[in-house]
Design a protein around this motif. Sequence first.
Motif, PDB file in Angstrom:
ATOM      1  N   SER A  48      24.566  -7.857  32.759  1.00 15.03           N
ATOM      2  CA  SER A  48      25.499  -7.590  31.670  1.00 15.03           C
ATOM      3  C   SER A  48      25.343  -6.149  31.177  1.00 15.03           C
ATOM      4  O   SER A  48      24.294  -5.531  31.327  1.00 15.03           O
ATOM      5  CB  SER A  48      25.276  -8.558  30.517  1.00 15.03           C
ATOM      6  N   VAL A  49      26.388  -5.650  30.584  1.00 13.65           N
ATOM      7  CA  VAL A  49      26.407  -4.289  30.065  1.00 13.65           C
ATOM      8  C   VAL A  49      26.389  -4.364  28.547  1.00 13.65           C
ATOM      9  O   VAL A  49      27.157  -5.110  27.949  1.00 13.65           O
ATOM     10  CB  VAL A  49      27.683  -3.549  30.540  1.00 13.65           C
ATOM     11  N   LYS A  50      25.505  -3.601  27.930  1.00 20.75           N
ATOM     12  CA  LYS A  50      25.451  -3.572  26.473  1.00 20.75           C
ATOM     13  C   LYS A  50      26.582  -2.685  25.961  1.00 20.75           C
ATOM     14  O   LYS A  50      26.754  -1.563  26.407  1.00 20.75           O
ATOM     15  CB  LYS A  50      24.108  -3.023  25.992  1.00 20.75           C
ATOM     16  N   VAL A  51      27.327  -3.214  25.026  1.00 19.06           N
ATOM     17  CA  VAL A  51      28.451  -2.480  24.464  1.00 19.06           C
ATOM     18  C   VAL A  51      27.992  -1.850  23.158  1.00 19.06           C
ATOM     19  O   VAL A  51      27.519  -2.530  22.265  1.00 19.06           O
ATOM     20  CB  VAL A  51      29.647  -3.426  24.218  1.00 19.06           C
ATOM     21  N   LYS A  52      28.116  -0.545  23.072  1.00 17.33           N
ATOM     22  CA  LYS A  52      27.761   0.143  21.844  1.00 17.33           C
ATOM     23  C   LYS A  52      29.042   0.546  21.131  1.00 17.33           C
ATOM     24  O   LYS A  52      30.062   0.834  21.762  1.00 17.33           O
ATOM     25  CB  LYS A  52      26.907   1.379  22.126  1.00 17.33           C
ATOM     26  N   PRO A  53      29.022   0.547  19.820  1.00 19.73           N
ATOM     27  CA  PRO A  53      30.228   0.962  19.106  1.00 19.73           C
ATOM     28  C   PRO A  53      30.481   2.446  19.342  1.00 19.73           C
ATOM     29  O   PRO A  53      29.563   3.255  19.303  1.00 19.73           O
ATOM     30  CB  PRO A  53      29.899   0.678  17.647  1.00 19.73           C
ATOM     31  N   THR A  54      31.711   2.774  19.604  1.00 16.43           N
ATOM     32  CA  THR A  54      32.061   4.145  19.910  1.00 16.43           C
ATOM     33  C   THR A  54      32.594   4.819  18.658  1.00 16.43           C
ATOM     34  O   THR A  54      33.603   4.400  18.107  1.00 16.43           O
ATOM     35  CB  THR A  54      33.124   4.183  21.018  1.00 16.43           C
ATOM     36  N   ILE A  55      31.877   5.835  18.228  1.00 17.54           N
ATOM     37  CA  ILE A  55      32.318   6.634  17.093  1.00 17.54           C
ATOM     38  C   ILE A  55      32.568   8.038  17.621  1.00 17.54           C
ATOM     39  O   ILE A  55      31.644   8.707  18.091  1.00 17.54           O
ATOM     40  CB  ILE A  55      31.266   6.659  15.974  1.00 17.54           C
ATOM     41  N   ILE A  56      33.807   8.448  17.570  1.00 19.24           N
ATOM     42  CA  ILE A  56      34.176   9.754  18.100  1.00 19.24           C
ATOM     43  C   ILE A  56      34.589  10.631  16.924  1.00 19.24           C
ATOM     44  O   ILE A  56      35.527  10.309  16.197  1.00 19.24           O
ATOM     45  CB  ILE A  56      35.320   9.625  19.117  1.00 19.24           C
ATOM     46  N   ASN A  57      33.876  11.727  16.755  1.00 21.78           N
ATOM     47  CA  ASN A  57      34.183  12.658  15.666  1.00 21.78           C
ATOM     48  C   ASN A  57      35.333  13.555  16.080  1.00 21.78           C
ATOM     49  O   ASN A  57      35.379  14.051  17.203  1.00 21.78           O
ATOM     50  CB  ASN A  57      32.958  13.499  15.332  1.00 21.78           C
ATOM     51  N   ILE A  58      36.241  13.800  15.148  1.00 22.19           N
ATOM     52  CA  ILE A  58      37.408  14.627  15.458  1.00 22.19           C
ATOM     53  C   ILE A  58      37.144  16.089  15.102  1.00 22.19           C
ATOM     54  O   ILE A  58      37.704  16.982  15.713  1.00 22.19           O
ATOM     55  CB  ILE A  58      38.647  14.072  14.719  1.00 22.19           C
ATOM     56  N   HIS A  59      36.293  16.380  14.164  1.00 21.80           N
ATOM     57  CA  HIS A  59      35.867  17.737  13.770  1.00 21.80           C
ATOM     58  C   HIS A  59      37.004  18.569  13.180  1.00 21.80           C
ATOM     59  O   HIS A  59      36.970  19.791  13.240  1.00 21.80           O
ATOM     60  CB  HIS A  59      35.265  18.500  14.956  1.00 21.80           C
TER      61      HIS A  59
END
Length: 142
Positions: A48-59
């Motif tokens: 299985s693959v661990k899913v991490k929450p994706t937080i993408i900064n726009i800057h």
Amino acid sequence: MSEKNSNCFETQTSPIILAATDLQLKKPHNNKKKNPIRLQKSKPPKNSVKVKPTIINIHYKWALILTIFCFFIIGPVWALYKTSELRRLIKRQELKAAERLSVKMSTVLVLSTIIGAVAWTGLLFCSVGLLLTGILLKKQYI
């Protein structure tokens, strides 16, 4: 036999009175507390693959502030231009490409911040030096 048959078919003369307390089940009183049932934790499969929450900064704010106040303006203007593309990538759920672009933007903004800070510091020292030189020349100390 007629007597025996007649006794079998006789009805009961006294009715049985039932109360609500008679209908309830009586529980034995135990002073021991029962341990709560533990939640079972299942192990994820090995593949299985661990899913991490994706937080993408726009800057966007960082790029805007550097565009206004920074001496080195090429990087912040590029970052401002790329924020629209970054938002479009996030909207289309292309998170890998959006994350790469965000990292590039943050690198360019860090370098622009450093270059701008050095440029403003140099400009500050040069202007202070020129002011001091002008004051010294005016008073004929030099």
